[in-house]
Design a protein around this motif. Structure first.
Motif, mmCIF file in Angstrom:
data_model
loop_
_atom_site.group_PDB
_atom_site.id
_atom_site.type_symbol
_atom_site.label_atom_id
_atom_site.label_comp_id
_atom_site.label_asym_id
_atom_site.label_seq_id
_atom_site.Cartn_x
_atom_site.Cartn_y
_atom_site.Cartn_z
ATOM 1 N N VAL A 182 0.849 -1.204 0.000
ATOM 2 C CA VAL A 182 0.000 0.000 0.000
ATOM 3 C C VAL A 182 0.879 1.246 0.000
ATOM 4 O O VAL A 182 0.645 2.197 -0.759
ATOM 5 N N ALA A 183 1.918 1.248 0.840
ATOM 6 C CA ALA A 183 2.820 2.403 0.942
ATOM 7 C C ALA A 183 3.547 2.660 -0.371
ATOM 8 O O ALA A 183 3.795 3.814 -0.740
ATOM 9 N N ARG A 184 3.887 1.597 -1.075
ATOM 10 C CA ARG A 184 4.629 1.721 -2.337
ATOM 11 C C ARG A 184 3.724 1.976 -3.530
ATOM 12 O O ARG A 184 4.209 2.209 -4.647
ATOM 13 N N GLY A 185 2.408 1.916 -3.308
ATOM 14 C CA GLY A 185 1.468 2.186 -4.391
ATOM 15 C C GLY A 185 1.298 1.050 -5.370
ATOM 16 O O GLY A 185 0.892 1.275 -6.523
ATOM 17 N N VAL A 186 1.588 -0.188 -4.938
ATOM 18 C CA VAL A 186 1.480 -1.330 -5.856
ATOM 19 C C VAL A 186 0.356 -2.298 -5.447
ATOM 20 O O VAL A 186 0.195 -3.354 -6.066
ATOM 21 N N MET A 187 -0.418 -1.939 -4.422
ATOM 22 C CA MET A 187 -1.446 -2.859 -3.927
ATOM 23 C C MET A 187 -2.499 -3.155 -4.994
ATOM 24 O O MET A 187 -2.992 -4.282 -5.096
ATOM 25 N N ALA A 188 -2.827 -2.156 -5.821
ATOM 26 C CA ALA A 188 -3.825 -2.373 -6.870
ATOM 27 C C ALA A 188 -3.360 -3.443 -7.848
ATOM 28 O O ALA A 188 -4.151 -4.274 -8.309
ATOM 29 N N GLN A 189 -2.056 -3.441 -8.144
ATOM 30 C CA GLN A 189 -1.512 -4.456 -9.054
ATOM 31 C C GLN A 189 -1.605 -5.857 -8.429
ATOM 32 O O GLN A 189 -1.925 -6.834 -9.106
#
Length: 258
Positions: A182-189
């Protein structure tokens, strides 16, 4: 001389269910007791149920309880005091036992049908919507639903079909990598890697293929041995074949990483 009492012996020849009444010396009349009918010599118990159903409702049963006495009981499917009986709609209570997403229709006495509403499938007692809706209704998959909502991933609300591999709620809650993604912005992937488009693959279907491609674009390797279905050599399918209107949900015990 004394007057002869015609009632003195054997009730004057009257019925045991009658009263012997002296009239003139040596004469008498026989009068049937209350609840009986006849000429006094023969008295028959009156059954009130034989006339006008004993005053009971036409949807009630009249039962004789004594001479000219009866009780009224509403028939199955009706309620009331027996004198007045009202039809009980099976659908009026708890939707007749049908699903909350079904329509209950009274068909005949003590019978009803349950039919799933539009955009739901099932037998009427259990009705399922699309797999996006179904995620929220199951505690095993509800956490995955909230993640999809958070990242505005609504592909599986579309017509589909889709196959969904959902990490169980406790796995998503306890895996420390989730906060990092989530912090790295990759959770959607990561989430989209659990969704397969253009196919509704049941458990038996998955046992016959080796790979599928997720919406993220990466392949998911499938292996089946010893009655166990495993994805990417790590995640085992532990609950399967939760069918919705636009696909199917399988619950897994690990997060799939693209």
């Amino acid at each position: 001389c004394s007057a002869i009492d015609a009632c003195e012996t054997s009730n004057g020849g009257c019925s045991a269910k009658a009263e012997c009444r002296r009239t003139t010396p040596g004469n008498r009349v026989c009068v049937c007791n209350a609840g009986y009918t006849g000429d006094g010599i023969v008295c028959i118990e009156i059954n009130p149920c034989l006339e006008n159903n004993g005053g009971c409702d036409r949807n009630a049963e009249c039962t004789q309880t004594g001479p000219n006495q009866a009780v009224c009981n509403c028939l199955k499917g009706y309620s009331g005091d027996g004198k007045r009986c009202t039809y009980i709609s099976l659908c009026s209570q708890n939707n007749g036992g049908c699903s909350e997403f079904a329509i209950c229709n009274d068909t005949e006495l003590t019978e009803r049908t349950c039919t799933c509403k539009d955009n739901y499938i099932g037998d009427g007692f259990k009705c399922r919507g699309n797999i996006f809706q179904e995620l929220l209704r199951d505690s095993n998959t509800s956490r995955f639903y909230f993640h999809l909502e958070t990242f505005s991933i609504r592909d599986i609300a579309g017509p589909g079909p889709f196959t969904l591999f959902v990490p169980r709620t406790d796995i998503l809650n306890s895996d420390p990598r989730v906060k990092n993604w989530v912090a790295r912005g990759v959770m959607a992937q990561v989430l989209r890697h659990h969704i397969v488009g253009c196919a509704s693959l049941m458990y038996n279907d998955l046992t016959t293929i080796n790979n599928v491609t997720s919406l993220h674009g990466d392949p998911i390797h499938i292996s089946y041995s010893q009655n166990s279905l495993v994805l990417n050599n790590k995640a085992e399918v532990i609950l399967s074949d939760a069918v919705g209107t636009n696909g199917v949900i399988h619950v897994i015990n690990q997060i799939l990483v693209p």
